[in-house]
Write a protein that holds these residues in place. Structure first.
Motif, PDB file in Angstrom:
ATOM      1  N   MET A  55       0.858  -1.186   0.000  1.00  0.00           N
ATOM      2  CA  MET A  55       0.000   0.000   0.000  1.00  0.00           C
ATOM      3  C   MET A  55       0.893   1.234   0.000  1.00  0.00           C
ATOM      4  N   PHE A  56       0.463   2.243  -0.762  1.00  0.00           N
ATOM      5  CA  PHE A  56       1.218   3.495  -0.832  1.00  0.00           C
ATOM      6  C   PHE A  56       0.295   4.645  -0.441  1.00  0.00           C
ATOM      7  N   GLU A  57       0.723   5.405   0.589  1.00  0.00           N
ATOM      8  CA  GLU A  57      -0.101   6.521   1.063  1.00  0.00           C
ATOM      9  C   GLU A  57       0.559   7.831   0.641  1.00  0.00           C
ATOM     10  N   LYS A  60       1.693  10.789   2.900  1.00  0.00           N
ATOM     11  CA  LYS A  60       2.847  10.642   3.805  1.00  0.00           C
ATOM     12  C   LYS A  60       4.186  10.722   3.064  1.00  0.00           C
ATOM     13  N   CYS A  61       4.132  10.715   1.733  1.00  0.00           N
ATOM     14  CA  CYS A  61       5.373  10.634   0.945  1.00  0.00           C
ATOM     15  C   CYS A  61       6.030  12.013   0.825  1.00  0.00           C
ATOM     16  N   ILE A  62       7.348  12.083   1.111  1.00  0.00           N
ATOM     17  CA  ILE A  62       8.086  13.347   0.986  1.00  0.00           C
ATOM     18  C   ILE A  62       8.934  13.376  -0.288  1.00  0.00           C
ATOM     19  N   GLY A  63       8.772  12.362  -1.118  1.00  0.00           N
ATOM     20  CA  GLY A  63       9.437  12.348  -2.428  1.00  0.00           C
ATOM     21  C   GLY A  63      10.955  12.179  -2.375  1.00  0.00           C
ATOM     22  N   CYS A  64      11.466  11.504  -1.362  1.00  0.00           N
ATOM     23  CA  CYS A  64      12.923  11.369  -1.205  1.00  0.00           C
ATOM     24  C   CYS A  64      13.535  10.408  -2.228  1.00  0.00           C
ATOM     25  N   GLY A  65      12.746   9.521  -2.776  1.00  0.00           N
ATOM     26  CA  GLY A  65      13.221   8.603  -3.821  1.00  0.00           C
ATOM     27  C   GLY A  65      13.985   7.379  -3.323  1.00  0.00           C
ATOM     28  N   ARG A  66      14.131   7.217  -2.004  1.00  0.00           N
ATOM     29  CA  ARG A  66      14.907   6.066  -1.493  1.00  0.00           C
ATOM     30  C   ARG A  66      14.277   4.737  -1.910  1.00  0.00           C
ATOM     31  N   CYS A  67      12.960   4.705  -1.909  1.00  0.00           N
ATOM     32  CA  CYS A  67      12.266   3.452  -2.241  1.00  0.00           C
ATOM     33  C   CYS A  67      12.505   3.075  -3.704  1.00  0.00           C
ATOM     34  N   VAL A  68      12.504   4.088  -4.583  1.00  0.00           N
ATOM     35  CA  VAL A  68      12.692   3.821  -6.025  1.00  0.00           C
ATOM     36  C   VAL A  68      14.058   3.169  -6.240  1.00  0.00           C
ATOM     37  N   VAL A  98      13.194   1.071   3.727  1.00  0.00           N
ATOM     38  CA  VAL A  98      13.981   2.318   3.604  1.00  0.00           C
ATOM     39  C   VAL A  98      13.110   3.584   3.662  1.00  0.00           C
ATOM     40  N   CYS A  99      11.799   3.433   3.587  1.00  0.00           N
ATOM     41  CA  CYS A  99      10.926   4.614   3.589  1.00  0.00           C
ATOM     42  C   CYS A  99      10.946   5.281   4.975  1.00  0.00           C
ATOM     43  N   PRO A 100      11.326   6.567   5.058  1.00  0.00           N
ATOM     44  CA  PRO A 100      11.455   7.193   6.382  1.00  0.00           C
ATOM     45  C   PRO A 100      10.119   7.643   6.977  1.00  0.00           C
ATOM     46  N   THR A 101       9.053   7.629   6.188  1.00  0.00           N
ATOM     47  CA  THR A 101       7.790   8.215   6.685  1.00  0.00           C
ATOM     48  C   THR A 101       6.660   7.207   6.860  1.00  0.00           C
ATOM     49  N   GLY A 102       6.878   5.973   6.499  1.00  0.00           N
ATOM     50  CA  GLY A 102       5.787   4.986   6.603  1.00  0.00           C
ATOM     51  C   GLY A 102       4.772   5.108   5.480  1.00  0.00           C
ATOM     52  N   ALA A 103       5.160   5.761   4.369  1.00  0.00           N
ATOM     53  CA  ALA A 103       4.225   5.905   3.243  1.00  0.00           C
ATOM     54  C   ALA A 103       3.969   4.567   2.551  1.00  0.00           C
ATOM     55  N   LEU A 104       4.934   3.678   2.651  1.00  0.00           N
ATOM     56  CA  LEU A 104       4.782   2.343   2.044  1.00  0.00           C
ATOM     57  C   LEU A 104       4.631   1.295   3.142  1.00  0.00           C
ATOM     58  N   THR A 105       3.661   0.448   2.996  1.00  0.00           N
ATOM     59  CA  THR A 105       3.462  -0.636   3.976  1.00  0.00           C
ATOM     60  C   THR A 105       3.073  -1.898   3.220  1.00  0.00           C
TER      61      THR A 105
HETATM   62  S1  SF4 Z   1      10.876   6.329   0.511  1.00  0.00           S
HETATM   63 FE1  SF4 Z   1       8.822   6.816   1.303  1.00  0.00          FE
HETATM   64  S2  SF4 Z   1       8.862   9.051   1.468  1.00  0.00           S
HETATM   65 FE2  SF4 Z   1      10.599   8.489   0.141  1.00  0.00          FE
HETATM   66  S3  SF4 Z   1       9.746   8.585  -1.969  1.00  0.00           S
HETATM   67 FE3  SF4 Z   1       9.494   6.481  -1.258  1.00  0.00          FE
HETATM   68  S4  SF4 Z   1       7.402   6.436  -0.391  1.00  0.00           S
HETATM   69 FE4  SF4 Z   1       8.005   8.570  -0.549  1.00  0.00          FE
END
Ligand code: SF4
Ligand code: SF4
Length: 305
Positions: A55-57, A60-68, A98-105
């Motif tokens: 799930m992607f919220e 909560k995403c700050i667009g840091c790109g770590r997940c990509v 790696v997501c720092p905000t919990g946007a991905l679960t």
């Molecule tokens: S790691 Fe989390 S906060 Fe960063 S871009 Fe991915 S979903 Fe967004």
């Protein structure tokens, strides 16, 4: 004495403590994954798939790109409206880590019956004080019927009451396996009309109605009716359900659940569009007339429930 397979595994997506709406007393609800129905108003779209899913919220995403960067399967992209390409995602969990905000679960994890019971034991005091217990919900627990049966048996062995929220949609043999271990069933009856039922839930109602009788012979039943405008929000539909409920043994109460767009925000999170966006929530006062129809039949009726 029944033997219990504590090593039986299933997929659980949530455990909710201190519920007072899903069976007698204080209860812990065990939500299981997988459902053969696809009701258009479903408030738990993340439960429908049997396997764990991502799930992607967006909020909560700050667009840091770590997940990509972390995803080795190229499943994540800002160009994708839902961010996750579910045909590529293997639910490995690297992006979640790696997501720092919990946007991905990831929703859903494999648990054994022993692990579920260990969690439930934390609430044993509340069950004892309130004559409560454990409610299986979903999803549809009949999909993972072997796991459900073992959890129910284990709960009864602890002296906890068991309840089961179900659509009643399963092979009749499965009902006979599961319901001897259920003290109280919360059984959804959505419509007596097979055509409308199939249109709005994806399945015919014949099997559900057949099972309803079997379930009511094996456990105490509360009939639950989600009241949905454009589907069953009419005197004719509710009267037909009430008349059917009256023919079942051990049916004490009908719950009318006025439509609420609860969970609509979760559709985007699982990569889907909520189809009922334009529908207004129903107020309590808008179903009192329907409740009166049920009580006039000699059944007790609760709005909400
Ligand atoms: S790691 Fe989390 S906060 Fe960063 S871009 Fe991915 S979903 Fe967004
Ligand atoms: S769970 Fe794994 S495969 Fe799926 S998006 Fe995240 S990193 Fe990629």
């Amino acid at each position: 004495m029944n033997t219990i397979d504590y090593e039986q595994k299933g997929v659980v997506f949530n455990m909710q403590r201190y519920s007072v709406h899903d069976g007698p007393g204080i209860r812990t609800i065990v939500f299981l994954k997988g459902c053969p129905l696809h009701c258009r108003w479903c408030s738990n779209p993340e439960s429908q798939r049997m396997l764990p899913n991502i799930m992607f919220e967006a909020a909560k995403c700050i667009g840091c790109g770590r997940c990509v960067q972390a995803c080795k399967n190229g499943a994540l992209s800002k160009q994708n409206r839902f961010f996750v390409d579910r045909t590529k995602c293997k639910t490995c969990g690297e992006c979640v880590a790696v997501c720092p905000t919990g946007a991905l679960t990831i929703k859903g994890k494999y648990m054994t019956v022993a692990e579920v019971v260990k969690e439930l034991k934390k609430d044993a005091g509340a069950f004892r004080r309130s004559a409560g217990g454990v409610t299986i919900s979903g999803g549809e627990g009949l999909v993972q019927h072997e796991f459900t049966t073992e959890i129910l048996k284990a709960c009864q062995a602890q002296g906890w009451s068991t309840a089961f929220e179900t659509t009643g949609y399963a092979d009749p043999k499965v009902s006979e396996e599961v319901f001897p271990y259920v003290n109280h069933t919360l059984l959804d009856i959505k419509s007596m009309n097979p055509t409308k039922h199939k249109e709005q839930t994806g399945v015919d109602n014949a099997l559900i109605l057949e099972n309803a009788r079997r379930i009511a012979e094996l456990s105490q039943v509360t009939v639950r009716v989600p009241v949905i405008p454009g589907f069953n929000y009419s005197e004719e539909d509710i009267r037909a359900i009430g008349e059917f409920a009256k023919t079942l043994p051990h049916v004490d109460t009908v719950h009318l659940l006025p439509y609420h767009a609860l969970g609509s925000n979760k559709y985007e999170m699982v990569g889907r569009t909520y189809e009922m966006e334009t529908l207004e929530n129903l107020k309590h006062s808008e179903v009192t007339g329907l409740a009166q129809i049920i009580t006039d039949m000699g059944l007790s009726c609760v709005i909400g429930g």
